[in-house]
Structures are given as structure tokens and as C-alpha cells.
Design an enzyme around this catalytic site. Sequence first.
Site, short mmCIF file in Angstrom:
data_model
loop_
_atom_site.label_atom_id
_atom_site.label_comp_id
_atom_site.label_asym_id
_atom_site.label_seq_id
_atom_site.Cartn_x
_atom_site.Cartn_y
_atom_site.Cartn_z
N GLY A 148 0.77 -1.23 0.00
CA GLY A 148 0.00 0.00 0.00
C GLY A 148 0.80 1.28 0.00
O GLY A 148 0.23 2.37 0.10
N PRO A 196 4.82 -4.79 -1.24
CA PRO A 196 4.57 -3.64 -2.13
C PRO A 196 4.25 -4.10 -3.55
O PRO A 196 4.87 -5.03 -4.07
CB PRO A 196 5.90 -2.88 -2.10
CG PRO A 196 6.93 -3.87 -1.66
CD PRO A 196 6.23 -4.99 -0.94
N ARG A 243 2.24 -1.54 -6.14
CA ARG A 243 2.30 -0.26 -6.86
C ARG A 243 3.67 0.42 -6.73
O ARG A 243 4.22 0.92 -7.71
CB ARG A 243 1.23 0.67 -6.31
CG ARG A 243 1.06 1.96 -7.09
CD ARG A 243 0.19 2.95 -6.28
NE ARG A 243 -0.97 2.30 -5.72
CZ ARG A 243 -2.13 2.14 -6.36
NH1 ARG A 243 -2.28 2.61 -7.57
NH2 ARG A 243 -3.14 1.53 -5.78
N TYR A 258 -11.99 4.32 -10.96
CA TYR A 258 -12.02 5.08 -9.71
C TYR A 258 -11.34 6.45 -9.82
O TYR A 258 -10.66 6.88 -8.91
CB TYR A 258 -11.50 4.28 -8.51
CG TYR A 258 -10.34 3.35 -8.74
CD1 TYR A 258 -10.51 1.98 -8.53
CD2 TYR A 258 -9.07 3.81 -9.08
CE1 TYR A 258 -9.46 1.10 -8.70
CE2 TYR A 258 -8.02 2.94 -9.25
CZ TYR A 258 -8.21 1.59 -9.06
OH TYR A 258 -7.16 0.72 -9.22
N CYS A 260 -16.19 2.98 -26.73
CA CYS A 260 -17.54 3.54 -26.83
C CYS A 260 -18.18 3.70 -25.47
O CYS A 260 -19.13 2.97 -25.12
CB CYS A 260 -18.38 2.69 -27.76
SG CYS A 260 -17.77 2.80 -29.43
N GLU A 261 -17.63 4.58 -24.68
CA GLU A 261 -18.12 4.94 -23.35
C GLU A 261 -17.75 6.40 -23.15
O GLU A 261 -16.58 6.76 -23.33
CB GLU A 261 -17.36 4.15 -22.27
CG GLU A 261 -17.77 2.72 -22.07
CD GLU A 261 -19.12 2.56 -21.38
OE1 GLU A 261 -19.46 3.42 -20.54
OE2 GLU A 261 -19.81 1.59 -21.70
N TYR A 316 -1.41 -1.89 -11.99
CA TYR A 316 -2.85 -2.01 -12.21
C TYR A 316 -3.27 -1.42 -13.56
O TYR A 316 -4.37 -0.90 -13.72
CB TYR A 316 -3.65 -1.38 -11.05
CG TYR A 316 -3.18 -1.91 -9.71
CD1 TYR A 316 -3.48 -3.23 -9.35
CD2 TYR A 316 -2.40 -1.15 -8.85
CE1 TYR A 316 -3.01 -3.75 -8.15
CE2 TYR A 316 -1.93 -1.68 -7.65
CZ TYR A 316 -2.24 -2.98 -7.31
OH TYR A 316 -1.78 -3.49 -6.13
C1 LIG Z 1 -3.06 -5.36 -3.39
C2 LIG Z 1 -2.34 -5.91 -2.23
C3 LIG Z 1 -1.03 -5.51 -1.98
C4 LIG Z 1 -0.31 -4.48 -2.79
O1 LIG Z 1 -0.87 -3.22 -2.69
P1 LIG Z 1 -0.12 -1.97 -3.36
O2 LIG Z 1 -0.99 -0.82 -3.06
O3 LIG Z 1 -0.01 -2.25 -4.82
O4 LIG Z 1 1.23 -1.87 -2.72
C5 LIG Z 1 -0.37 -6.11 -0.93
N1 LIG Z 1 -0.96 -7.05 -0.15
C6 LIG Z 1 -2.22 -7.45 -0.38
C7 LIG Z 1 -2.81 -8.49 0.49
C8 LIG Z 1 -2.95 -6.90 -1.41
O5 LIG Z 1 -4.21 -7.30 -1.62
#
Ligand SMILES: *Cc1c(COP(=O)(O)O)cnc(C)c1O
Length: 427
Positions: A246, A285, A287, A328, A355-356, A384
Site C-alpha cells: 500500500g 509492495p 504499486r 475510480y 464507446c463509453e 494495475y
Molecule cells: C493489493 C495488495 C497488496 C499491494 O498493494 P499496493 O498498493 O499495490 O502496494 C499487498 N498485499 C495485499 C494483500 C494486497 O491485496
Amino acid sequence: MIRNELTSKNGHLIIGGVDSVDLAKKYGTPLYVFDIEMIRSQIRKFKAAFEENDLNYQISYASKAFAVKAIYQVMKQENAHIDVVSGGELFTALEAGFPSDKISFHGNNKSYAELEMAVKNHIGVIILDNFHEIELLSDVLQSNNASVNVMLRLTPGISAHTHKYDQTGQTDSKFGFDVESGQASQAAKAVLNNKQMNLLGIHAHIGSQIFGTEGFIMLAKKMMEIAKQLKEEFNYWPQVINLGGGFGISYNQDDDPISASEFISKIAAELKKSDENVPEIWIEPGRSIVGASGYTLYTIGSRKDVPQHLPYVSVDGGMGDNIRPALYQAKYEAVVANKMDEKDVETAHIAGKYCESGDILIDKQALPKTKPGDILAILDTGAYGYSMAMNYNRNPRPAVVFVENGQSKLVVKRETYQDLISLDCDY
Ligand SMILES: *Cc1c(COP(=O)(O)O)cnc(C)c1O
């Protein structure tokens, strides 16, 4: 990545030492391009941060962010672990030659077949999410006469400040065993009583695209408290505390991400307040490892000028190769890859070809004077993006190219029209 951190030469955007306009010519557009040195350097920054803070650790790349054979091979080269969340990701990783003992398997509804596939391939750890799964896995282990490492995914009641669609750590979530109500302790009991499951530790993931460190500090503290409860209740001390992923990245000037070393040193300081042994700390990690390394190259086509409104500049891809803006309201920035030296003269919507009406890749983008045939590069699309690509309107998915040390290599071919009908049957 912000626009003024980019490299250019003769007015062309350079990615990993390679001219992006040449890449567009050679491989066609839309094209995903990944700067592999950036990916390696992100992993090394996380590792260095743990080492500076004297913690035993493991970096497990959350591969749902971008899951193709070649990225699993990069992770293998970097000695990282990986997370998978489906039989398909697991299959891809194994086909790529990724070592199964470094794979963690996540998901809130893994099937019997997926669990059996994981067990038969001697996967590193299965992250158990719910009571149904404990039973399923128990059946799989019995019929295969096997054993496996597991962790418990917990919902510790912490939600980090982030976009609401990305919050997964709070109590009302589809993921994990709730700590508050005693589910976590009940799950631990079931697993500890099962001789074919080895409880490696506890896991929590509190969200995505998180900028502050507070959520992670709270989480580290909470996980140590939970470990202490498990010790009191079952005389069990986890070998691993997994704090999930995250970590945020910057998609534009407003985003202010915190460095790996700041995140990790704050987490370490919190963990070390405890008089107990600090377990091995795993992070996941996704992202932050691949996001900023990815670029999507498009060819600019039509343009629509609307009196008193911003013009629409259309590109040859859109929501099929990057659904995040439509899904989102994700924000991106772009540059015109063949006009890096030219001044911006207008602000436009960057529209996709699907087409949106909602297929707008960027709501407001400053642009130099553009014409059909110019190459638009959207930045920070590594996470993603391709992994969520689809075939709406029967558009083939783009090709993917890795660049490193001034060289480019095709790692995923562009889909063909023939590929599009390869699963269709006549009627
Ligand atoms: C999606 C996810 C991650 C990675 O999240 P990022 O925001 O891409 O770092 C890590 N652990 C779990 C369990 C996830 O579902």
C-alpha cells in the site's frame, strides 16, 4: 514521476536509455513500456531500509499490480518473494521459473483446485483468509498427505487514509479474520490444532496508495499486541509479521509519497519498543515497485473542439488498456513524447477510443500544439494498468516492452484479431 523529472533528448522522451518515439515506431501503439532499472532500484531501496534498521525482512512483490512471466523473472533475479492471488498468477509465476517456496498465496475465495495447485507445487505460504478456507485447505492436505506453511490474514480495524475503494483494513471488509470479535483467535486455534499446517505468522493489509506513516505505525503496534495475545492464549509466537503493501507513489504534483527508508524506519522504531522478540517483517509492495516504472505510449488521432469547453484529444487506446481513470477516477499525467522541448499551449481532455463517455484517460492535461501521429506518453501506468487490461469493443490488448541499459525487449506480444476469436466457438 513528475514531468520535470523525465529525461529527453532531441525533443524525444527517453525511457531507460531508449528513445520512446523509436519504441512506438518499432512495436506500435498503444504500448506499455517498463523501465526495469527503476523496478530493481525500488526493491533495493526497500531492502536497504530494512538493513539500515537491523530488521529481518522479506520483500514480497504483490504481483496483481503487474503479472506477466517477464516481471516474475525480474523478481527472481532480485531475490524477492512474490504474492499471487489466483491460480492464473500462480501458473504464470511457475511457468516463468519462479521458485515456488518464495510465493505467498492470497485471496478471499480460493477454490479447492487453487489450494491443491498451491500445495502440490510446494508453495511457500498460503495466507488464510476465512474459516471456509481453513476447512478446504485441511481437506486438500489430508487427501494429498501434505503439509504447508500458512499465515492468518487479520482485519485489525485500522484504515489508512486513502481512496475509499482501496481500503481493506477496516473491520467491515470482505478480507481476513476480524480481531475485535475473536475470529482471529478462533482461527489461530484451528490452525495450531492442525498438524498439517504450520502457522508461520500473521498478516494484515490496510489499504493502497497510502502516503502517511501513521497507519503503518498503528498497524505495527497492533500486530505486536495481537502476537502477545496469541502467546498468552496458545503459547505461540509468530515467526513472521506481514504488514502488507500500500505504499503510495506520486501520480502528479499533489501526491507526496514517503520514502521507503522513512516508512521502514518508523515501523522499526515502533516494533522495537516491545520487550518481545521482533519477528521477521514482511511487506508486500505492488504499486510502489512497478507503478512509476511504467509508461503507456499512444498515437494521437482525432480532435474535437467544443465551444466554451476544453477540447478532446483522442488516442488509440483507453479504458481497455488502463481502466483506472474510469473505474475510480485515478489521475495521471502525460507528455507528448516527440515534443518534449515544446511549450504547452492548451489544456485538453485526453480521450480513449472506447464507446463509453467515461473513457477519458486524463481529465485535464496541458499540451503543446499536437497533431495526429504525435506520440502521447502517460506516466506511472506500471501498476494495475496492463494487469487490468481487457478486450472491450474487441480491441486487442497492447504489447509490453522492457527497457534497460539502452536496450528494449518485447516481453508480451500485442494481441491479434485472431487471438480475439481464439476461444470463440461456432454456433
Ligand atoms: C493489493 C495488495 C497488496 C499491494 O498493494 P499496493 O498498493 O499495490 O502496494 C499487498 N498485499 C495485499 C494483500 C494486497 O491485496
